[in-house]
Design a protein around this motif. Structure first.
Motif, mmCIF file in Angstrom:
data_model
loop_
_atom_site.group_PDB
_atom_site.id
_atom_site.type_symbol
_atom_site.label_atom_id
_atom_site.label_comp_id
_atom_site.label_asym_id
_atom_site.label_seq_id
_atom_site.Cartn_x
_atom_site.Cartn_y
_atom_site.Cartn_z
ATOM 1 N N PRO A 123 0.804 -1.231 0.000
ATOM 2 C CA PRO A 123 0.000 0.000 0.000
ATOM 3 C C PRO A 123 0.834 1.278 0.000
ATOM 4 C CG PRO A 123 -0.977 -1.601 1.475
ATOM 5 C CD PRO A 123 0.332 -2.190 1.018
ATOM 6 N N GLU A 124 1.924 1.300 0.767
ATOM 7 C CA GLU A 124 2.757 2.499 0.851
ATOM 8 C C GLU A 124 3.441 2.822 -0.476
ATOM 9 O OE1 GLU A 124 2.759 0.369 4.848
ATOM 10 O OE2 GLU A 124 2.975 -0.180 2.738
ATOM 11 N N GLU A 125 3.560 1.845 -1.359
ATOM 12 C CA GLU A 125 4.269 1.985 -2.632
ATOM 13 C C GLU A 125 3.317 2.200 -3.795
ATOM 14 O OE1 GLU A 125 7.872 1.575 -5.153
ATOM 15 O OE2 GLU A 125 7.332 2.305 -3.155
ATOM 16 N N ASN A 126 2.013 2.276 -3.523
ATOM 17 C CA ASN A 126 1.030 2.260 -4.602
ATOM 18 C C ASN A 126 1.201 3.401 -5.594
ATOM 19 O OD1 ASN A 126 -1.397 1.101 -5.856
ATOM 20 N ND2 ASN A 126 -2.376 3.002 -5.201
ATOM 21 N N TYR A 127 1.572 4.592 -5.114
ATOM 22 C CA TYR A 127 1.774 5.714 -6.041
ATOM 23 C C TYR A 127 2.803 5.361 -7.102
ATOM 24 C CZ TYR A 127 3.637 10.076 -7.890
ATOM 25 O OH TYR A 127 4.091 11.061 -8.744
ATOM 26 N N VAL A 168 -3.436 7.326 -0.888
ATOM 27 C CA VAL A 168 -2.379 6.653 -1.648
ATOM 28 C C VAL A 168 -2.833 5.300 -2.195
ATOM 29 C CG1 VAL A 168 -0.052 5.680 -1.528
ATOM 30 C CG2 VAL A 168 -0.520 7.910 -0.505
ATOM 31 N N PRO A 169 -3.473 4.423 -1.389
ATOM 32 C CA PRO A 169 -3.920 3.150 -1.961
ATOM 33 C C PRO A 169 -4.999 3.297 -3.029
ATOM 34 C CG PRO A 169 -3.768 2.988 0.429
ATOM 35 C CD PRO A 169 -3.634 4.441 0.075
ATOM 36 N N ALA A 170 -5.683 4.444 -3.065
ATOM 37 C CA ALA A 170 -6.752 4.648 -4.047
ATOM 38 C C ALA A 170 -6.240 5.128 -5.397
ATOM 39 C CB ALA A 170 -7.770 5.647 -3.505
ATOM 40 N N ILE A 171 -4.963 5.478 -5.496
ATOM 41 C CA ILE A 171 -4.402 5.943 -6.763
ATOM 42 C C ILE A 171 -4.426 4.804 -7.781
ATOM 43 C CG2 ILE A 171 -2.277 6.749 -7.885
ATOM 44 C CD1 ILE A 171 -1.593 8.099 -5.164
ATOM 45 N N SER A 172 -4.790 5.130 -9.018
ATOM 46 C CA SER A 172 -4.818 4.132 -10.090
ATOM 47 C C SER A 172 -3.956 4.600 -11.254
ATOM 48 C CB SER A 172 -6.252 3.901 -10.571
ATOM 49 O OG SER A 172 -6.704 5.007 -11.341
#
Length: 253
Positions: free
Chosen positions: A29-33, A223-227
């Motif tokens: 999750p922390e890396e999702n961006y 951040v986790p919501a970024i696509s």
């Protein structure tokens, strides 16, 4: 490495990889961006590689090779890291996808297209490698971060210890031009909710959320919501490359 920086929810029998900063990973999750920023480019290339034989060099965890294999005729993902190679082969299985463990400088298989994303900045002799790409494939897709938006103002590079050199648009074009007959440059930019976030920061959001003590709750959700749709890839003629997050070069033999 803390367990919170291991990949989550991996399929049975697939060892999770740890986030080291050398490569991006899905399922952290922390890396999702960063993962979505890279994924947007893979998806853009996949749409242009339909039916082709593609080599994805420095493929890391393998997610990008898997995306390419969704449209390409055949894909080979190549990486020298033993843990990443093992993980990729166990997690991503398609009849038109295989993984090889090798140094990118040693790989010598001709194909229709080479993909080499966010890695040229790690290479000691990038010109020699790009010359090899032009020999092996009619078209190469090569991306790198924009030093002007990654590093502090005036710095020669960011503090990423894995990067040997980072490029401006002009420097990147000068690196590529001798190796290919024609080069197209594209910029990767924020779009969607990330563009809205940029505008909110300009309006003072960075002062507001600490004062309201909602920084962590907000970004734990944001951040986790970024696509991948929150990034746009624009041709040089339609953007200011100096403001791009990353450069994507398409080099033609």
């Amino acid at each position: 490495m803390s367990e919170t920086h291991l990949q989550r929810d991996q399929p049975p029998g697939v060892p999770p990889l740890a986030l080291t900063g050398e490569r991006t990973l899905p399922d952290v999750p922390e890396e999702n961006y960063w993962f979505r920023r890279h994924l947007a480019v893979y998806e853009w290339i996949a749409d242009r590689a339909r039916g082709l034989s593609v080599v994805d060099l420095a493929c890391g965890e393998g997610y990008g090779s898997n995306v390419l294999a969704g449209t390409a005729g055949a894909v080979v993902g190549v990486d020298a890291n033993p843990e990443a190679h093992e993980h990729a082969g166990l997690r991503y299985r398609r009849p038109n996808l295989r993984f090889e463990r090798a140094l990118v400088e040693a790989f010598d298989e001709e194909c229709d297209a080479i993909v080499f994303l966010q890695t040229i900045e790690h290479v000691e002799r990038p010109g020699e490698l790009l010359d090899r790409f032009a020999r092996l494939a009619p078209v190469s897709y090569v991306s790198t971060p924009n030093r002007l938006t990654l590093a502090p103002p005036g710095a020669e590079k960011s503090d990423n210890p894995w990067h040997l050199r980072e490029y401006t648009a002009a420097e990147y074009r000068a690196l590529l031009a001798p190796c290919f007959s024609r080069v197209e440059l594209y910029g990767v930019f924020h779009a969607g909710k990330l563009r809205a976030h940029e505008l909110a920061i300009r309006a003072g959001w960075d002062r507001l959320h600490p004062a309201l003590r909602i920084t962590k709750p907000f970004y734990d959700r944001f951040v986790p919501a970024i696509s991948a749709a929150d990034f746009a890839i624009r041709p040089e003629a339609q953007c200011d490359l100096d403001k791009a997050l990353d450069f994507l070069a398409v080099g033609y033999r």
